[in-house]
Design a protein around this motif. Structure first.
Motif, short mmCIF file in Angstrom:
data_model
loop_
_atom_site.label_atom_id
_atom_site.label_comp_id
_atom_site.label_asym_id
_atom_site.label_seq_id
_atom_site.Cartn_x
_atom_site.Cartn_y
_atom_site.Cartn_z
N ASN A 71 0.82 -1.19 0.00
CA ASN A 71 0.00 0.00 0.00
C ASN A 71 0.87 1.27 0.00
OD1 ASN A 71 -2.17 1.67 0.28
ND2 ASN A 71 -2.54 1.23 2.43
N GLN A 72 1.96 1.23 0.80
CA GLN A 72 2.87 2.38 0.88
C GLN A 72 3.60 2.59 -0.46
OE1 GLN A 72 2.61 4.41 3.41
NE2 GLN A 72 1.16 2.92 4.25
N LEU A 73 3.93 1.48 -1.10
CA LEU A 73 4.61 1.56 -2.40
C LEU A 73 3.70 2.23 -3.44
CD1 LEU A 73 7.13 0.87 -4.06
CD2 LEU A 73 6.14 -1.39 -4.50
N GLU A 74 2.44 1.87 -3.37
CA GLU A 74 1.45 2.47 -4.28
C GLU A 74 1.37 3.99 -4.05
OE1 GLU A 74 -3.11 1.56 -4.74
OE2 GLU A 74 -1.96 -0.32 -4.72
N LYS A 75 1.34 4.38 -2.76
CA LYS A 75 1.30 5.82 -2.43
C LYS A 75 2.54 6.53 -2.98
CE LYS A 75 -1.36 5.55 1.86
NZ LYS A 75 -1.28 5.65 3.32
N LEU A 76 3.69 5.87 -2.82
CA LEU A 76 4.94 6.47 -3.30
C LEU A 76 4.90 6.64 -4.82
CD1 LEU A 76 7.89 7.44 -2.96
CD2 LEU A 76 8.59 5.05 -3.18
N GLU A 77 4.44 5.60 -5.51
CA GLU A 77 4.42 5.65 -6.98
C GLU A 77 3.57 6.81 -7.50
OE1 GLU A 77 3.45 1.59 -7.84
OE2 GLU A 77 5.56 0.98 -7.74
N ASN A 78 2.57 7.20 -6.72
CA ASN A 78 1.70 8.32 -7.12
C ASN A 78 2.36 9.69 -6.96
OD1 ASN A 78 -0.42 6.67 -7.81
ND2 ASN A 78 -1.25 6.63 -5.73
N GLU A 99 13.44 7.05 -6.02
CA GLU A 99 13.94 5.73 -6.44
C GLU A 99 14.52 4.98 -5.24
OE1 GLU A 99 17.21 3.72 -9.32
OE2 GLU A 99 16.54 5.71 -9.95
N ALA A 100 15.25 5.71 -4.39
CA ALA A 100 15.84 5.09 -3.20
C ALA A 100 14.75 4.55 -2.27
CB ALA A 100 16.72 6.10 -2.46
N LEU A 101 13.71 5.36 -2.07
CA LEU A 101 12.63 4.92 -1.18
C LEU A 101 11.86 3.74 -1.80
CD1 LEU A 101 11.16 5.31 1.48
CD2 LEU A 101 9.77 7.11 0.43
N SER A 102 11.72 3.76 -3.11
CA SER A 102 11.07 2.66 -3.81
C SER A 102 11.88 1.36 -3.62
CB SER A 102 10.95 3.00 -5.29
OG SER A 102 10.48 1.90 -6.02
N GLU A 103 13.20 1.47 -3.75
CA GLU A 103 14.07 0.30 -3.53
C GLU A 103 13.91 -0.21 -2.09
OE1 GLU A 103 15.75 -1.37 -5.66
OE2 GLU A 103 15.88 -0.02 -7.36
N LEU A 104 13.81 0.72 -1.16
CA LEU A 104 13.66 0.35 0.25
C LEU A 104 12.37 -0.46 0.47
CD1 LEU A 104 14.33 0.47 3.28
CD2 LEU A 104 13.46 2.80 3.33
N HIS A 106 10.64 -2.09 -1.81
CA HIS A 106 10.77 -3.38 -2.51
C HIS A 106 11.60 -4.37 -1.68
CE1 HIS A 106 8.73 -2.84 -6.29
NE2 HIS A 106 9.29 -1.65 -6.46
N THR A 107 12.61 -3.84 -1.00
CA THR A 107 13.46 -4.67 -0.14
C THR A 107 12.63 -5.31 0.97
OG1 THR A 107 15.31 -3.19 -0.52
CG2 THR A 107 15.52 -4.64 1.34
N ILE A 108 11.81 -4.51 1.62
CA ILE A 108 10.99 -5.01 2.73
C ILE A 108 9.96 -6.01 2.20
CG2 ILE A 108 9.31 -4.38 4.51
CD1 ILE A 108 10.81 -1.64 4.67
N ILE A 109 9.37 -5.71 1.05
CA ILE A 109 8.33 -6.58 0.50
C ILE A 109 8.92 -7.89 -0.02
CG2 ILE A 109 6.61 -6.81 -1.37
CD1 ILE A 109 6.30 -3.64 -1.09
N ALA A 110 10.03 -7.78 -0.77
CA ALA A 110 10.57 -8.96 -1.47
C ALA A 110 11.74 -9.64 -0.76
CB ALA A 110 10.98 -8.57 -2.88
N SER A 112 15.18 -9.12 -0.89
CA SER A 112 16.56 -9.24 -1.40
C SER A 112 17.38 -8.04 -0.93
CB SER A 112 16.56 -9.34 -2.92
OG SER A 112 15.96 -8.19 -3.47
N THR A 113 17.85 -8.10 0.30
CA THR A 113 18.35 -6.88 0.95
C THR A 113 19.75 -6.44 0.53
OG1 THR A 113 19.14 -8.13 2.86
CG2 THR A 113 16.88 -7.27 2.98
N LEU A 114 20.65 -7.37 0.32
CA LEU A 114 22.04 -6.98 0.01
C LEU A 114 22.11 -6.21 -1.30
CD1 LEU A 114 25.12 -6.98 0.35
CD2 LEU A 114 25.15 -9.23 -0.75
N GLU A 115 21.49 -6.78 -2.31
CA GLU A 115 21.49 -6.17 -3.65
C GLU A 115 20.96 -4.73 -3.59
OE1 GLU A 115 19.14 -7.20 -7.60
OE2 GLU A 115 19.82 -8.98 -6.53
N GLN A 116 19.84 -4.55 -2.85
CA GLN A 116 19.23 -3.21 -2.78
C GLN A 116 20.13 -2.26 -1.98
OE1 GLN A 116 17.15 -5.25 -4.51
NE2 GLN A 116 15.77 -3.56 -4.68
N ALA A 117 20.78 -2.75 -0.94
CA ALA A 117 21.65 -1.88 -0.13
C ALA A 117 22.79 -1.33 -1.00
CB ALA A 117 22.20 -2.65 1.06
#
Length: 197
Positions: A71-78, A99-104, A106-110, A112-117
């Motif tokens: 839900n938060q990702l959707e808000k950000l995308e808007n 973009e950084a917040l979007s990656e963050l 996605h990290t929590i949702i999916a 894959s933390t190292l790659e995003q960091a």
């Protein structure tokens, strides 16, 4: 692009440490987005961005908290501005912050933390590099970038955050809260934008 020696070391950290590291970098990029929103009269969007960041800090520090990050990702995308709609430099660091917040998120949702960091660390350095090139109105070599005070400071701050996290055996709520407080008290972005919050 500048290689940050920290990227190899991030492999040693656990996922909560990666997420905290990315959150700290987003916090440092937030003033860039905030200023863009002020200039373009979209203050509400800055508030939404900051609320999402607050929820991530909450997720890191409050046991068993339930947050719908999809839900938060959707808000950000808007609220991500279209880079083609603006013809001034401020759009670039603003989009990088999103973009950084979007990656963050996605990290929590999916997970894959190292790659995003590594990706967000690189993104923050890139924001600083483009800022310098825009100021000087020319492309800079990797060596020139490495020798600049601004890049050096960015690498130093990332290193400090990494070192503090690396010293923790387990998730340390007071350390995470301390990082948040320090960054918010300074409220200076990776390109030197200062805001009063």
């Amino acid at each position: 692009m500048i290689k940050n020696p920290i990227h190899k070391r991030l492999e040693k950290l656990e996922s909560w440490q990666h997420i905290t590291f990315i959150t700290c970098l987003c916090e440092r990029m937030y003033p860039n987005y905030h200023l863009f929103c002020q200039v373009t009269n979209q203050q509400e969007n800055a508030r939404i961005y900051h609320n999402i960041l607050n929820l991530v800090w909450e997720y890191l520090t409050v046991k068993d908290v339930k947050i719908n990050f999809d839900n938060q990702l959707e808000k950000l995308e808007n609220i991500i501005p279209d880079i083609n709609d603006y013809d001034f430099y401020g759009i670039v660091p603003a989009v990088d912050a999103c973009e950084a917040l979007s990656e963050l998120l996605h990290t929590i949702i999916a997970g894959s933390t190292l790659e995003q960091a590594v990706k967000v660390s690189q993104l923050s350095i890139q924001t600083v590099a483009i800022f310098l090139e825009t100021e000087l109105e020319r492309e800079l070599s990797e060596q020139e970038l490495k020798n600049s005070d601004e890049i050096e400071q960015e690498l130093d701050i990332q290193w400090q955050i990494y070192r503090l996290l690396n010293e923790c055996e387990k998730r340390d709520i007071s350390l995470i809260s301390g990082l948040k407080t320090d960054l918010r008290e300074q409220m200076i972005s990776n390109i030197g934008i200062k805001i009063d919050c």
